[in-house]
Structures are given as structure tokens and as C-alpha cells.
Design a protein around this motif. Structure first.
Motif, PDB file in Angstrom:
ATOM      1  N   PRO A   6     -81.922 -58.282   2.648  1.00  0.00           N
ATOM      2  CA  PRO A   6     -80.940 -57.192   2.587  1.00  0.00           C
ATOM      3  C   PRO A   6     -81.520 -55.913   3.192  1.00  0.00           C
ATOM      4  N   SER A   7     -80.658 -55.132   3.817  1.00  0.00           N
ATOM      5  CA  SER A   7     -81.094 -53.870   4.419  1.00  0.00           C
ATOM      6  C   SER A   7     -81.299 -52.812   3.341  1.00  0.00           C
ATOM      7  N   ASP A   8     -82.298 -51.954   3.545  1.00  0.00           N
ATOM      8  CA  ASP A   8     -82.533 -50.846   2.616  1.00  0.00           C
ATOM      9  C   ASP A   8     -81.463 -49.767   2.762  1.00  0.00           C
ATOM     10  N   VAL A   9     -80.815 -49.746   3.935  1.00  0.00           N
ATOM     11  CA  VAL A   9     -79.789 -48.743   4.227  1.00  0.00           C
ATOM     12  C   VAL A   9     -78.428 -49.441   4.265  1.00  0.00           C
ATOM     13  N   PRO A  10     -77.407 -48.874   3.625  1.00  0.00           N
ATOM     14  CA  PRO A  10     -76.074 -49.495   3.686  1.00  0.00           C
ATOM     15  C   PRO A  10     -75.590 -49.608   5.130  1.00  0.00           C
ATOM     16  N   VAL A  15     -70.737 -51.895  11.863  1.00  0.00           N
ATOM     17  CA  VAL A  15     -71.479 -53.137  11.621  1.00  0.00           C
ATOM     18  C   VAL A  15     -70.677 -54.051  10.699  1.00  0.00           C
ATOM     19  N   LYS A  16     -70.076 -53.497   9.646  1.00  0.00           N
ATOM     20  CA  LYS A  16     -69.307 -54.308   8.705  1.00  0.00           C
ATOM     21  C   LYS A  16     -68.067 -54.907   9.376  1.00  0.00           C
ATOM     22  N   MET A  17     -67.370 -54.131  10.193  1.00  0.00           N
ATOM     23  CA  MET A  17     -66.161 -54.639  10.851  1.00  0.00           C
ATOM     24  C   MET A  17     -66.504 -55.713  11.883  1.00  0.00           C
ATOM     25  N   ALA A  18     -67.562 -55.478  12.674  1.00  0.00           N
ATOM     26  CA  ALA A  18     -67.961 -56.466  13.679  1.00  0.00           C
ATOM     27  C   ALA A  18     -68.460 -57.746  13.013  1.00  0.00           C
ATOM     28  N   SER A  19     -69.231 -57.608  11.940  1.00  0.00           N
ATOM     29  CA  SER A  19     -69.753 -58.777  11.216  1.00  0.00           C
ATOM     30  C   SER A  19     -68.612 -59.578  10.600  1.00  0.00           C
ATOM     31  N   ALA A  20     -67.635 -58.886  10.020  1.00  0.00           N
ATOM     32  CA  ALA A  20     -66.504 -59.565   9.389  1.00  0.00           C
ATOM     33  C   ALA A  20     -65.678 -60.333  10.417  1.00  0.00           C
ATOM     34  N   GLY A  21     -65.390 -59.704  11.551  1.00  0.00           N
ATOM     35  CA  GLY A  21     -64.613 -60.371  12.594  1.00  0.00           C
ATOM     36  C   GLY A  21     -65.327 -61.594  13.145  1.00  0.00           C
ATOM     37  N   ALA A  22     -66.633 -61.469  13.414  1.00  0.00           N
ATOM     38  CA  ALA A  22     -67.412 -62.590  13.948  1.00  0.00           C
ATOM     39  C   ALA A  22     -67.514 -63.724  12.930  1.00  0.00           C
ATOM     40  N   ALA A  23     -67.793 -63.374  11.668  1.00  0.00           N
ATOM     41  CA  ALA A  23     -67.937 -64.392  10.622  1.00  0.00           C
ATOM     42  C   ALA A  23     -66.622 -65.136  10.398  1.00  0.00           C
ATOM     43  N   ALA A 297     -81.122 -55.497  10.919  1.00  0.00           N
ATOM     44  CA  ALA A 297     -82.513 -55.735  11.297  1.00  0.00           C
ATOM     45  C   ALA A 297     -82.730 -55.398  12.766  1.00  0.00           C
ATOM     46  N   SER A 298     -81.735 -55.738  13.608  1.00  0.00           N
ATOM     47  CA  SER A 298     -81.819 -55.423  15.033  1.00  0.00           C
ATOM     48  C   SER A 298     -81.811 -53.913  15.260  1.00  0.00           C
ATOM     49  N   ARG A 299     -80.986 -53.203  14.490  1.00  0.00           N
ATOM     50  CA  ARG A 299     -80.933 -51.744  14.613  1.00  0.00           C
ATOM     51  C   ARG A 299     -82.269 -51.112  14.206  1.00  0.00           C
TER      52      ARG A 299
END
Length: 305
Positions: A6-10, A15-23, A297-299
Motif C-alpha cells: 500500500p502507498s504511504d500517500v493516498p 490515479v483512482k479513476m484510471a485504475s478503476a477503468g482499467a481494472a 509505486a511508479s510515481r
């Protein structure tokens, strides 16, 4: 730890919208045959079946479709389905945390009612925006690829154009009310149940915040969602697939089903709905958590020291 940490930063909204669409697209590709089987079972009974073809059960439906129409028939409407998820999931899932924080003023541990309100809000927003893609997807899944059986549509863009020319904008947004009802139910049940199960698992130290925890939470969310949303889902499917004039409204569609086929008609296709929603939730939430963490993690790796 299984998977990305898990990321230390929210994660930010993008990121949430792109992750949701891809998933959601990954989940749709994996589970689309189950969704197509569900649609075929749900519309069975509203019109005369093609002679010699009757669907029985989830895998019987899939087997019959492969035998009579070929394997590609299981993915009828996939293009519209992926278009739908890119628009739909990125809003309903990607915006959920932000809307929840908006309602609570960013306070921690919001109550169940706030979570339900946030889920209903993002679900309704997503349907209002992405409804045409859902109409086209359902109609493609419902049509048969058989010799001698007329096809309503031959391509995704042709379907959008033909629906607009024949039925107007109202045709593209047909079934919006039952779909908003259905997706408000699905979204708040799915996201709130996932939230609550995951938090309970972590609070009681049953599992750590990793893949097994996400799997269990998503499976539970899929089952609860199917039980609550199935009746609305059947009405939505039939109404969106119906030709102009068959039903006066979604309520008329529901009443016709009740009087002609009885209350069990509202749970037609329940098993494929559960198999699809259960597996879809597992693939989507596990992918969503991992893609979101991978992007964060990439960011971090790209950020200057």
C-alpha cells in the motif's frame, strides 16, 4: 506481503479513476461470457424462442451458444462493454472515496449511511453519462448469430447510429431510470460491502491488506450485490432490449413480467448473475488495488529525490 505494498500517500483522483477503468475492463474481458449468458437467460420468455433452441442454466446456455452460434457469440457487445467500463467504472468506483470524503468533510471512519449515499451518488452519475454504451452492449448480447435470424446490428458504431436515427436520443438513454436504480443499488452494495468486509478483516487481524484480503472482500460483495440487485437487473435488461412500443415504461415492463411469468421471473439468470458478479468483483477489486498501488509505486520512482 502478496502483491504491491500500500502507498504511504493516498492516491490522487486521476490515479483512482484510471485504475478503476482499467481494472473494470480486465474484469469484463474475463467474465463477459457469463454476462452474455445472463442476458440470454433474462430475456428468455419475453418472445418466441428460435425453434429448437432453449437455454438451461449458465453453462448450458454457454454450451448452446457455442454450438449454435460459435465461440465469438459469447463476446457479442464486448467493444461497447469496454467503452461502458472506461466511462462507467472510472466514475462510479474512481470517484467513490472523494464523494465519501465530500459528504463527511474528510473525516475518518464514515458511517454506513454516508457510504451508501456516496455509492448511490457515483452510481447514478456514472449511468447518466454512460447509458448509451450499456444499451448497445445489451442489444448486442441479446441478438443471435444464426443463419436465417435477422441481426439488428452489425457493428458498434452502426448500432449507436441506427438507434439514434430510429429511436432518437431517448433510444440511446432508454432504460436510464431502471439502470440508475439498479446501479445505485449495485454500486452502494458492492462498494459499501467491500469496504465493510475489508475493514472488519483488517480490524480483527484475520488477514493483512493484500491479495487474499481483497479476494475475500470482493467475493462477499459480489454475493450480497447479486441478491439485492437481480430483480432490477432483469427489468433493466428486458426494457433496454425491447423494441419501441413493447413496454410503456420500466414499471410496465416489471408488471408484465409479474403477471405473465410470475415473481420467479425477476430472478431469471440468478446463477450467471452471481457467477458473473462474484468473479467480476474478485477480478476487478484485486486488479484495482494492484493497479492503483503499481501506479503510485511508479510515481514514487519517477519523483525527484
Amino acid at each position: 506481503m502478496v502483491g504491491f505494498k500500500p502507498s504511504d500517500v493516498p492516491p490522487p483522483l486521476g490515479v483512482k479513476m484510471a485504475s478503476a477503468g482499467a481494472a473494470a475492463c480486465i474484469a469484463d474481458i474475463v467474465t463477459f461470457p457469463l454476462d452474455t449468458a445472463k442476458v440470454r437467460l433474462q430475456i428468455q420468455g419475453e418472445k418466441q424462442a428460435v425453434e429448437g433452441i432453449r437455454y438451461r442454466g449458465v453453462f448450458g446456455t454457454i454450451s448452446t451458444m457455442v454450438r449454435t452460434e460459435g465461440p465469438r457469440s459469447l463476446y457479442n457487445g464486448l467493444v461497447a462493454g469496454l467503452q461502458r467500463q472506461l466511462c462507467f467504472a472510472s466514475i462510479r468506483i474512481g470517484l467513490y472515496d472523494n464523494v465519501k470524503n465530500f459528504y463527511t468533510g474528510s473525516k475518518e471512519n464514515p458511517g454506513v449511511l454516508i457510504r451508501i449515499l456516496a455509492g448511490c451518488t457515483t452510481g447514478a452519475m456514472a449511468v447518466s453519462f454512460a447509458q448509451p454504451t450499456d444499451v448497445v452492449k445489451v442489444r448486442f448480447q441479446a441478438q443471435m448469430n444464426l443463419n436465417g435470424v435477422a441481426r439488428r446490428y452489425n457493428g458498434t458504431m452502426q448500432a449507436y447510429r441506427q438507434i439514434f436515427l430510429n429511436e432518437g436520443l431517448r433510444g440511446l438513454w432508454k432504460g436510464t431510470l431502471p439502470n440508475i436504480t439498479r446501479n445505485a443499488l449495485v454500486n452502494c452494495t458492492e462498494l459499501v460491502t467491500y469496504d465493510l468486509i475489508k475493514e472488519a478483516i483488517l480490524r480483527h487481524n484475520l488477514l493483512t491488506d493484500n491479495l487474499p484480503c481483497h479476494f475475500v472482500s470482493a467475493f462477499g460483495a459480489g454475493f450480497v450485490t447479486t441478491v439485492i440487485a437481480s430483480p432490477v437487473d432483469v427489468v433493466k435488461t428486458r426494457y433496454m432490449n425491447s423494441p419501441p412500443g413493447q413496454y410503456r415504461s420500466a414499471i410496465n415492463c416489471a408488471w408484465t413480467m409479474l403477471t405473465k411469468e410470475g415473481p420467479t421471473a425477476f430472478y431469471k439468470g440468478f446463477m450467471p448473475s452471481f457467477l458473473r458478479l462474484g468473479s467480476w468483483n474478485v477480478v476487478m477489486f484485486v486488479s484495482f488495488e494492484q493497479i492503483k498501488r503499481a501506479m503510485m509505486a511508479s510515481r514514487r520512482m519517477e519523483a525527484p529525490n
